[in-house]
Design an enzyme around this catalytic site. Structure first.
Site, PDB file in Angstrom:
ATOM      1  N   ARG A 164       0.844  -1.223   0.000  1.00  0.00           N
ATOM      2  CA  ARG A 164       0.000   0.000   0.000  1.00  0.00           C
ATOM      3  C   ARG A 164       0.870   1.261   0.000  1.00  0.00           C
ATOM      4  NH1 ARG A 164      -2.709  -3.669  -0.860  1.00  0.00           N
ATOM      5  NH2 ARG A 164      -4.743  -4.204   0.005  1.00  0.00           N
ATOM      6  N   SER A 236     -11.030  -0.727   2.981  1.00  0.00           N
ATOM      7  CA  SER A 236     -10.292  -0.889   4.247  1.00  0.00           C
ATOM      8  C   SER A 236      -9.807   0.476   4.716  1.00  0.00           C
ATOM      9  CB  SER A 236      -9.067  -1.776   4.041  1.00  0.00           C
ATOM     10  OG  SER A 236      -9.473  -3.001   3.502  1.00  0.00           O
ATOM     11  N   GLU A 332      -5.379   4.045   5.797  1.00  0.00           N
ATOM     12  CA  GLU A 332      -4.940   3.815   4.413  1.00  0.00           C
ATOM     13  C   GLU A 332      -5.303   5.006   3.501  1.00  0.00           C
ATOM     14  OE1 GLU A 332      -5.827  -0.194   2.620  1.00  0.00           O
ATOM     15  OE2 GLU A 332      -6.639   1.044   1.019  1.00  0.00           O
TER      16      GLU A 332
END
Ligand SMILES: Cc1cc2nc3c(=O)[nH]c(=O)nc-3n(C[C@H](O)[C@H](O)[C@H](O)COP(=O)(O)OP(=O)(O)OC[C@H]3O[C@@H](n4cnc5c(N)ncnc54)[C@H](O)[C@@H]3O)c2cc1C
Length: 336
Positions: A164, A236, A332
């Site tokens: 990520r 998420s 995130e």
């Protein structure tokens, strides 16, 4: 001169559905639109914010910025020895791109089906799902370098992808605006089925095709994740924290049900959803914002709330997880 809109409403441009306005906004449908917007005197001195589908951002209020809405189209296929090279304009919808390549007989992106957003944003956090990350299928991208004031091509190494993570979240932040992405898809394709849930979904099919893998991914995701068209969310909300093996072993001794995955460097990735669930947050409603009932990793907005309220809840969750497990979970999405 660019076509600028003043006080442009961004509610339809973020999947949380938060109300916010941009001081200036422009639809970018070509590289020349981009150059003309960046050099327009009306935007001089203003921060620039790039938006694709808004599926990985939290808008905490109005943006006193020039917002560039990336809508550059394009789809092209070339051959390179054993691979297909598929080039997509930054504004192409990612899931449509996956479906189109599979329908065209170019397999390789099927595990990444149903991820919202645009092709141009996919490299930013090196999107990943069900055992495949963008970097596994990445050849190069084209971007406007705001520092050098020219278009550049960046290859796999230059993008420095991580979990990520990429150049664009670190030293390249606010420097590059991606206009096209080229993917490398192997002609000699094999399905990637090392993710347990996906393998189970396909257990009755001996050699699944790319379309069958894509359909299985869509089926799993549709069961687990809320559709942003129904409930505001950004997928998420927290990254899975990666810890040293000593810390993971100590946690495992105390919490035998701990969910963790070994990493190539000897460290362990902990399932952030499990940590949050253990703290009792799953399904929590905090007024207009909350935690999704089927997946503790997903924060939701039911309407009428603010990005600031969502961040307050996110901090409360991260603080509680830290107090209980000694591990800090990080958001995130990009906070704007
Ligand atoms: C229901 C749901 C499920 C999701 N599942 C996953 C998943 O499985 N895996 C995963 O990795 N992600 C997932 N996400 C997160 C998100 O879809 C991805 O991060 C996606 O790539 C974001 O694309 P976007 O166009 O919406 O980007 P935006 O949210 O518009 O932007 C995200 C960031 O990228 C920057 N950016 C966007 N376009 C460009 C460009 N052309 N050039 C430079 N910078 C740019 C923005 O400035 C911002 O910093 C999910 C989100 C939702 C809502």
């Amino acid at each position: 001169m660019a076509d600028f809109y003043e006080f442009y409403p961004l509610r339809a441009h973020n999947t949380f559905g938060f109300d916010a306005r941009a001081r200036l906004a422009a639809h970018i449908r070509s590289e020349s639109d981009l150059v003309s917007a960046l050099s327009d005197p009306r935007a001089a001195g203003m921060p620039v914010v790039v938006l694709g589908g808004g599926s990985n951002v939290v808008l905490t209020g109005d943006l006193d910025a020039c917002v560039l809405l990336m809508e550059i189209p394009g789809y092209d296929i070339a051959e390179d020895g054993a691979d297909w090279l598929v080039t997509a304009g930054a504004g192409e919808n990612w899931h449509n791109l996956v479906s189109r390549t599979v329908a065209d007989g170019r397999a390789g992106l099927e595990n990444l089906a149903l991820i919202p957003g645009t092709a141009g944003a996919a490299p930013i956090q090196n999107i990943g799902a069900y055992g495949v990350e963008l970097r596994d299928r990445f050849a190069r991208l084209r971007a406007y370098d705001r520092q050098a004031r020219e278009f550049v091509t960046l290859d796999l190494d230059a993008c420095a992808f991580g979990y990520r993570d990429s150049l664009f979240k670190r030293e390249g932040r606010d420097r590059y605006i991606i206009t096209a992405v080229t993917l490398r898809l192997p002609k000699d394709w094999q399905p990637v089925l090392n993710y347990g849930e996906l393998a189970r979904e396909l257990q009755d099919i001996a050699s699944p095709s790319a379309a069958q893998v894509r359909d299985a991914v869509i089926a799993i995701r549709s069961r687990k994740l809320p559709d942003p068209a129904q409930i505001g969310n950004a997928g998420s909300f927290f990254k899975n924290p990666v810890v040293e093996s000593v810390q993971r072993d100590a946690l495992l001794a105390e919490h035998p049900a701990l969910v963790s995955y070994p990493q190539p460097d000897g460290r362990y990735k902990l399932a952030a959803g499990w940590l949050i669930d253990q703290c009792g947050f799953k399904g929590l409603d905090d007024g207009p914002v909350g935690v999704y009932g089927k997946q503790a990793l997903v924060l939701v907005h039911h309407g009428g709330g603010t990005g600031a309220a969502l961040l307050k809840l996110a901090n409360r969750i991260a603080d509680t997880v830290q107090a209980r497990f000694g591990v800090r979970i990080e958001p995130e999405p990009v906070i704007l």
